[in-house]
Scaffold this motif. Sequence first.
Motif, PDB file in Angstrom:
ATOM      1  N   CYS A   1     -18.896 -14.739  71.989  1.00  0.00           N
ATOM      2  CA  CYS A   1     -17.560 -14.237  72.348  1.00  0.00           C
ATOM      3  C   CYS A   1     -17.735 -12.965  73.169  1.00  0.00           C
ATOM      4  N   LEU A   2     -16.630 -12.465  73.692  1.00  0.00           N
ATOM      5  CA  LEU A   2     -16.640 -11.210  74.441  1.00  0.00           C
ATOM      6  C   LEU A   2     -16.088 -10.088  73.560  1.00  0.00           C
ATOM      7  N   ILE A   3     -16.683  -8.897  73.714  1.00  0.00           N
ATOM      8  CA  ILE A   3     -16.246  -7.725  72.938  1.00  0.00           C
ATOM      9  C   ILE A   3     -15.949  -6.584  73.911  1.00  0.00           C
ATOM     10  N   ALA A   4     -14.800  -5.928  73.716  1.00  0.00           N
ATOM     11  CA  ALA A   4     -14.501  -4.689  74.444  1.00  0.00           C
ATOM     12  C   ALA A   4     -14.462  -3.561  73.425  1.00  0.00           C
ATOM     13  N   VAL A   5     -15.220  -2.509  73.692  1.00  0.00           N
ATOM     14  CA  VAL A   5     -15.279  -1.389  72.741  1.00  0.00           C
ATOM     15  C   VAL A   5     -15.032  -0.089  73.504  1.00  0.00           C
ATOM     16  N   LYS A   6     -14.257   0.802  72.873  1.00  0.00           N
ATOM     17  CA  LYS A   6     -14.008   2.117  73.490  1.00  0.00           C
ATOM     18  C   LYS A   6     -14.911   3.144  72.827  1.00  0.00           C
ATOM     19  N   THR A   7     -15.507   4.010  73.640  1.00  0.00           N
ATOM     20  CA  THR A   7     -16.298   5.128  73.106  1.00  0.00           C
ATOM     21  C   THR A   7     -15.862   6.394  73.849  1.00  0.00           C
ATOM     22  N   ASN A   8     -16.547   7.506  73.561  1.00  0.00           N
ATOM     23  CA  ASN A   8     -16.387   8.654  74.444  1.00  0.00           C
ATOM     24  C   ASN A   8     -17.602   8.700  75.365  1.00  0.00           C
ATOM     25  N   ASP A   9     -17.758   9.804  76.100  1.00  0.00           N
ATOM     26  CA  ASP A   9     -18.848   9.852  77.084  1.00  0.00           C
ATOM     27  C   ASP A   9     -20.074  10.584  76.554  1.00  0.00           C
ATOM     28  N   LEU A  10     -20.179  10.696  75.236  1.00  0.00           N
ATOM     29  CA  LEU A  10     -21.373  11.296  74.630  1.00  0.00           C
ATOM     30  C   LEU A  10     -21.672  10.526  73.341  1.00  0.00           C
TER      31      LEU A  10
ATOM     32  N   ASP B   1     -13.371 -16.271  73.854  1.00  0.00           N
ATOM     33  CA  ASP B   1     -12.587 -15.496  72.882  1.00  0.00           C
ATOM     34  C   ASP B   1     -12.976 -14.027  73.038  1.00  0.00           C
ATOM     35  N   THR B   2     -11.982 -13.147  72.980  1.00  0.00           N
ATOM     36  CA  THR B   2     -12.224 -11.731  73.272  1.00  0.00           C
ATOM     37  C   THR B   2     -11.670 -10.859  72.155  1.00  0.00           C
ATOM     38  N   TYR B   3     -12.496  -9.925  71.689  1.00  0.00           N
ATOM     39  CA  TYR B   3     -12.120  -9.028  70.592  1.00  0.00           C
ATOM     40  C   TYR B   3     -12.136  -7.584  71.099  1.00  0.00           C
ATOM     41  N   PHE B   4     -11.050  -6.873  70.840  1.00  0.00           N
ATOM     42  CA  PHE B   4     -10.978  -5.448  71.162  1.00  0.00           C
ATOM     43  C   PHE B   4     -11.333  -4.681  69.889  1.00  0.00           C
ATOM     44  N   VAL B   5     -12.321  -3.808  70.005  1.00  0.00           N
ATOM     45  CA  VAL B   5     -12.852  -3.115  68.828  1.00  0.00           C
ATOM     46  C   VAL B   5     -12.711  -1.608  69.041  1.00  0.00           C
TER      47      VAL B   5
ATOM     48  N   HIS C   1     -25.146  -6.725  77.406  1.00  0.00           N
ATOM     49  CA  HIS C   1     -24.218  -5.758  78.007  1.00  0.00           C
ATOM     50  C   HIS C   1     -23.740  -6.321  79.348  1.00  0.00           C
ATOM     51  N   LEU C   2     -22.424  -6.403  79.514  1.00  0.00           N
ATOM     52  CA  LEU C   2     -21.872  -7.002  80.734  1.00  0.00           C
ATOM     53  C   LEU C   2     -21.402  -5.950  81.720  1.00  0.00           C
ATOM     54  N   ARG C   3     -20.758  -4.916  81.227  1.00  0.00           N
ATOM     55  CA  ARG C   3     -20.171  -3.930  82.122  1.00  0.00           C
ATOM     56  C   ARG C   3     -19.751  -2.686  81.329  1.00  0.00           C
ATOM     57  N   SER C   4     -19.781  -1.529  81.995  1.00  0.00           N
ATOM     58  CA  SER C   4     -19.182  -0.326  81.411  1.00  0.00           C
ATOM     59  C   SER C   4     -18.163   0.217  82.397  1.00  0.00           C
ATOM     60  N   ILE C   5     -17.057   0.680  81.877  1.00  0.00           N
ATOM     61  CA  ILE C   5     -15.997   1.267  82.711  1.00  0.00           C
ATOM     62  C   ILE C   5     -15.934   2.733  82.336  1.00  0.00           C
ATOM     63  N   THR C   6     -16.220   3.590  83.318  1.00  0.00           N
ATOM     64  CA  THR C   6     -16.375   5.014  83.031  1.00  0.00           C
ATOM     65  C   THR C   6     -15.453   5.822  83.954  1.00  0.00           C
ATOM     66  N   PRO C   7     -14.187   5.978  83.557  1.00  0.00           N
ATOM     67  CA  PRO C   7     -13.241   6.733  84.384  1.00  0.00           C
ATOM     68  C   PRO C   7     -13.763   8.150  84.633  1.00  0.00           C
TER      69      PRO C   7
ATOM     70  N   ALA D   1     -15.453  14.353  75.362  1.00  0.00           N
ATOM     71  CA  ALA D   1     -14.043  14.110  75.013  1.00  0.00           C
ATOM     72  C   ALA D   1     -13.395  13.075  75.942  1.00  0.00           C
ATOM     73  N   ASN D   2     -14.171  12.546  76.888  1.00  0.00           N
ATOM     74  CA  ASN D   2     -13.618  11.569  77.837  1.00  0.00           C
ATOM     75  C   ASN D   2     -13.881  10.142  77.335  1.00  0.00           C
ATOM     76  N   MET D   3     -13.061   9.207  77.837  1.00  0.00           N
ATOM     77  CA  MET D   3     -13.171   7.839  77.324  1.00  0.00           C
ATOM     78  C   MET D   3     -14.020   6.948  78.215  1.00  0.00           C
ATOM     79  N   HIS D   4     -14.827   6.132  77.583  1.00  0.00           N
ATOM     80  CA  HIS D   4     -15.604   5.090  78.250  1.00  0.00           C
ATOM     81  C   HIS D   4     -15.322   3.757  77.562  1.00  0.00           C
ATOM     82  N   PHE D   5     -15.538   2.674  78.292  1.00  0.00           N
ATOM     83  CA  PHE D   5     -15.295   1.336  77.735  1.00  0.00           C
ATOM     84  C   PHE D   5     -16.493   0.465  78.068  1.00  0.00           C
ATOM     85  N   HIS D   6     -16.853  -0.399  77.144  1.00  0.00           N
ATOM     86  CA  HIS D   6     -18.055  -1.218  77.314  1.00  0.00           C
ATOM     87  C   HIS D   6     -17.735  -2.658  76.947  1.00  0.00           C
ATOM     88  N   LEU D   7     -18.232  -3.578  77.762  1.00  0.00           N
ATOM     89  CA  LEU D   7     -17.999  -5.002  77.529  1.00  0.00           C
ATOM     90  C   LEU D   7     -19.338  -5.663  77.225  1.00  0.00           C
ATOM     91  N   TYR D   8     -19.331  -6.486  76.193  1.00  0.00           N
ATOM     92  CA  TYR D   8     -20.557  -7.182  75.775  1.00  0.00           C
ATOM     93  C   TYR D   8     -20.264  -8.646  75.525  1.00  0.00           C
TER      94      TYR D   8
END
Length: 266
Positions: free
Chosen positions: A210-219, A168-172, A234-240, A248-255
Motif C-alpha cells: 500500500c501507499l503511506i503518507a507521513v508528516k514530519t518536521n524538518d529535523l 490503497d493509501t494511508y495518511f499517518v 521511499h517514493l518521494r519527499s515534499i519539503t516546502p 519547526a517546519n513541515m515535511h511530508f514523505h511517501l512510501y
Amino acid sequence: MTTTAESPHAAYFAFRDRLLGDLRTTVLNGEQLCEAGRLIYGRPEGLSLYGIPAPRMESAGIRLLGRTTIECCVDDYAVDVADALAELHGPLPYGGETPLLVDLFCGSGNFSHHLGTRLGITVHAAESDPDVHDATRHNLDRVGADTRLHLGDYGDLLGKLPARSDRDTYFVEPPWGPAFTPAGLDLTRTAPPVPRILDDITRSRAGRPCLIAVKTNDLIAHDSLDRAFTGAEHLRSITPPPVLPHGANMHFHLYRLGSGNDAHSR
Ligand SMILES: C[S@@+](CC[C@H](N)C(=O)[O-])C[C@H]1O[C@@H](n2cnc3c(N)ncnc32)[C@H](O)[C@@H]1O
C-alpha cells in the motif's frame, strides 16, 4: 517544546504553547485564526483549510480548535501531497476495485480531503478526540467533503477496512507530544509510535502492499524516519520552503509499504 521570549520566533512558540494549552479545545475566532496564519505561515491566508483561508473561515462557519490549528496540514501542503499521490496512483478511472483512502489520525481531515476530492474517492477517517471529531464533522459537512469520519481509535477503523488494492493509501500523522524535542522529531515516540502504526496497517492488510503518507518536521531525531520505514520503498519527499526555525517546519514523505517490507525489522 517551550522556548524563552528571547528566541527568534518567540511569538510563534508562545502562541503554539497556547494553542496546545489553554486554547486546546477552544474554537478560535477570526482574529485568532488570522494571527495563527501570520505566526505559523507568515501571512493570515497561509492558514487555509478546505480551500478556505483564515480571513474567511469565521464567516464560512468553519470551527477550528486550538490544537487542530497547530496540528493541521494546510491547503498549500495538502495539495502538493495530493498531487504527488495522484501521480503515483496513475490514471483514472480505475479498472478494478476503487482503492481505499484512509486518514488514521484525521484532525481537520484536510490532509486526505484533497486527495479524496482529486480522485473522487470517499475518505475513511478516524478521530479519537470527541471535541476534534465534532468540529471536523461540522466542517466537512459545511464544505461537502466525502469523508466517512469514525469517532474512535485508528485500530478500530483498520479492523473494518480489509485491503482492496495495492494503491490503497494511508495518511499517518499521530500527535507528536513528547516526540517533538529540540533534538528533533523522534517517530518512535509519537503517540502511538509510527513503527507500531505501520505494523498495525501491515497486519490489517495481511501484508498486501500500500501507499503511506507521513508528516514530519524538518529535523528528524535518531534516524527515526528511516528506521520506522526499514524495508519500505521511499517514493518521494515534499519539503516546502522553511518559514520557521529549523525543526519547526513541515515535511511530508511517501512510501510504498509491503512487497518485501519486513515489519519485524523495524
Ligand atoms: C497531528 S493531528 C492530525 C492532523 C491532521 N493530519 C490534519 O491535517 O488536521 C492528530 C490527530 O489524531 C487524533 N488521535 C490521537 N490518537 C488517535 C487514535 N489512537 N486514533 C485516532 N485518532 C487519534 C488526535 O486527536 C488529533 O486530532
